[in-house]
Design an enzyme around this catalytic site. Structure first.
Site, short mmCIF file in Angstrom:
data_model
loop_
_atom_site.label_atom_id
_atom_site.label_comp_id
_atom_site.label_asym_id
_atom_site.label_seq_id
_atom_site.Cartn_x
_atom_site.Cartn_y
_atom_site.Cartn_z
N HIS A 82 -2.68 0.12 2.90
CA HIS A 82 -2.23 -1.58 3.22
C HIS A 82 -0.72 -0.94 3.79
CE1 HIS A 82 -0.08 -5.30 2.81
NE2 HIS A 82 -0.74 -5.57 3.72
N GLU A 85 -0.73 0.85 6.48
CA GLU A 85 -1.28 -0.10 8.28
C GLU A 85 0.23 -0.52 8.95
OE1 GLU A 85 -2.12 -4.40 8.64
OE2 GLU A 85 -3.16 -3.97 6.81
N HIS A 86 0.67 -1.20 7.90
CA HIS A 86 2.09 -1.53 8.15
C HIS A 86 3.39 -0.71 9.29
CE1 HIS A 86 2.91 -5.65 5.97
NE2 HIS A 86 1.88 -5.42 5.97
N GLU A 162 4.93 -10.08 1.09
CA GLU A 162 3.96 -10.31 1.29
C GLU A 162 3.18 -10.68 0.33
OE1 GLU A 162 -0.47 -8.75 3.46
OE2 GLU A 162 1.63 -7.66 3.80
#
Length: 456
Positions: A82, A85-86, A162
């Site tokens: 993740h 991905e950012h 997040e």
């Protein structure tokens, strides 16, 4: 379905490389009456390109799918997929982060990405005439990100926010709690985002290592759907990858993730996350079946009947007749080697016991007595209708291509899938219900409760 059709070859100028002269084999997979022509090319590097040509559309959805998700991380790496991905949208050797976003937005397009437990996807949706730009930008971002140290620190802060935001959403948090109840410390039981404890110390070097070890051509599927020409898409992809780390030596595409050995699940348990919320969030469920299990079509019908819509048993009993919950539904999650079946409800804390009692009673009733012929017909209709209606945009068609290739190693034609649903019998559903719904159930609860409130 075995691939059929004519074989075409793409050529280049650099032997043995992604943009080179080694032949790339292309097959026509289907001419679907409900869609367009589907073709699949395997580049010499092992990277696969699938397209569905739909001339009536004026848009194209283009996605790069990597067969890497959070379950591929070790414990200390939790959140690396993740995090990456950012970072891949933060800049390459050719483009800054602003240029990546502005070039697509300047033509009215959109880009995004998401990480799951078993794969990661980066995608763009643009007008058909802007597909060459989308291919160049997206391939550049995924293949050649520089992962600048300053960007790592910036995105670390974003991801920690997040994670904190997720903790403030009990309706989301309860699903993660349920996964932990079933899978425990197995990667399928962990948060996709990682935790503050794993994300905070993660270094650029660790992320870079994960990037280069995992993002290799055999693990990547590129899919596009809309008004396009397959040969042109393949050519543009090869050009965009030339000179990048994905411009690799010849290799064979990676097989889809195996279904064995099956994931070992924990004995049924109850997990409670005490929070002073106005509404209680509960999930009651058990291990299900994996995504290649032939009973998955029967499970889809069973899920529709139990809690798949406003006419479902649980919705009618708990919300419509008794007004105990605003939201109540059942769902099935399926992985390569495991699965979940569960019922979610959000209700006032004082009504939790009654909601759980009614849910357990309905599950026992269906396990013992099965469903009716009328419910079977309705469940089949819901399955077929939701699938076909979900194919009315290029994004869903692009996703179907990629998931078929990544998750199954095959693309089931629409007519065959509908026929498989039609073939489900009452005995199929009732046999599955008797087995599945009789399994010991785990319970996950987020709300104003203590650890001992559900021990009875």
């Amino acid at each position: 379905m075995a691939p059929s059709g004519t074989v075409r070859h793409a050529t280049g100028s650099q032997p043995g490389r992604a943009g080179g002269s080694a032949r790339a084999v292309t097959r026509t997979l289907s001419d679907d009456p409900l869609g367009g022509t589907v073709r699949r090319t395997v580049l010499p590097s092992g990277l696969r390109v699938l397209t569905e040509a739909i001339p009536a559309m004026r848009s194209v959805s283009f996605g790069i799918w990597v067969a890497v998700g959070s379950r591929d991380e070790t414990g200390p790496q939790a959140g690396a997929a993740h995090f990456l991905e950012h970072l891949l949208f933060k800049g390459t050797r050719k483009r800054s982060a602003l240029e990546i976003s502005s070039e697509i937005e300047a033509v009215g397009g959109e880009t995004n990405a998401f990480t799951t437990k078993e794969y990661t996807c980066y995608y763009a949706r643009v007008l058909d005439e802007d597909l060459p730009l989308a291919i160049d930008v997206m391939c550049d971002a995924v293949a050649d990100s520089v992962l600048e140290p300053a960007d790592v620190e910036t995105e670390r802060g974003v991801i920690l926010e997040e994670i904190a935001m997720h903790d403030d959403e009990p309706g989301d948090e309860v699903h993660d709690l349920f996964a932990r109840a079933v899978y425990g410390d197995h990667p399928l039981g962990r948060l996709i985002s990682g935790t503050e404890e794993t994300v905070t110390p993660m270094t650029r070097r660790q992320i870079q290592s994960f990037y280069r070890r995992r993002y290799t051509p055999p693990q990547i599927v590129i899919a596009a759907a809309g008004n396009l020409d397959h040969a042109a898409v393949v050519k543009l992809v090869r050009q965009a990858l030339r000179g990048t780390p994905l411009d690799a030596d010849p290799a064979t595409p990676a097989p889809h993730r195996p279904a064995t050995p099956a994931v070992r699940t924990k004995p049924a348990t109850t997990l409670v996350e005490p929070k002073e919320t106005e509404q209680a969030h509960v999930i009651l469920g058990c291990p299900g079946i994996d995504r290649t299990d032939e009973r998955r079509f029967a499970l889809g019908v069973l899920n529709n009947v139990l809690g798949g819509g406003m006419s479902s048993r649980l919705f009618q009993e708990i919300r419509e007749r008794r007004g105990l919950a605003y939201s109540v539904y059942s769902y099935a999650s399926q992985y390569a080697d495991s699965g979940l079946f569960a019922v979610y409800a959000g209700c006032a804390p004082g009504k939790v016991d009654e909601v759980l009692e009614l849910t357990r009673a309905e599950l026992r009733r269906v396990a013992a007595d099965g469903i009716t012929a009328d419910e079977l017909a309705r469940g089949k209709g819901m399955s077929k209708g939701s699938f076909v209606l979900g194919l009315e945009d290029t994004g869903s068609r692009m996703s179907r291509l990629a998931k078929g290739e990544l998750l199954y190693g095959d693309l089931m034609p629409v007519d065959e899938l509908l026929a498989r649903v039609d073939a489900v019998t009452l005995d199929d559903v009732n046999a599955l219900a008797a087995e599945l719904l009789s399994r010991p159930m785990s319970l996950a609860v987020v709300g104003p409760f203590g650890e001992n409130d559900f021990t009875g």
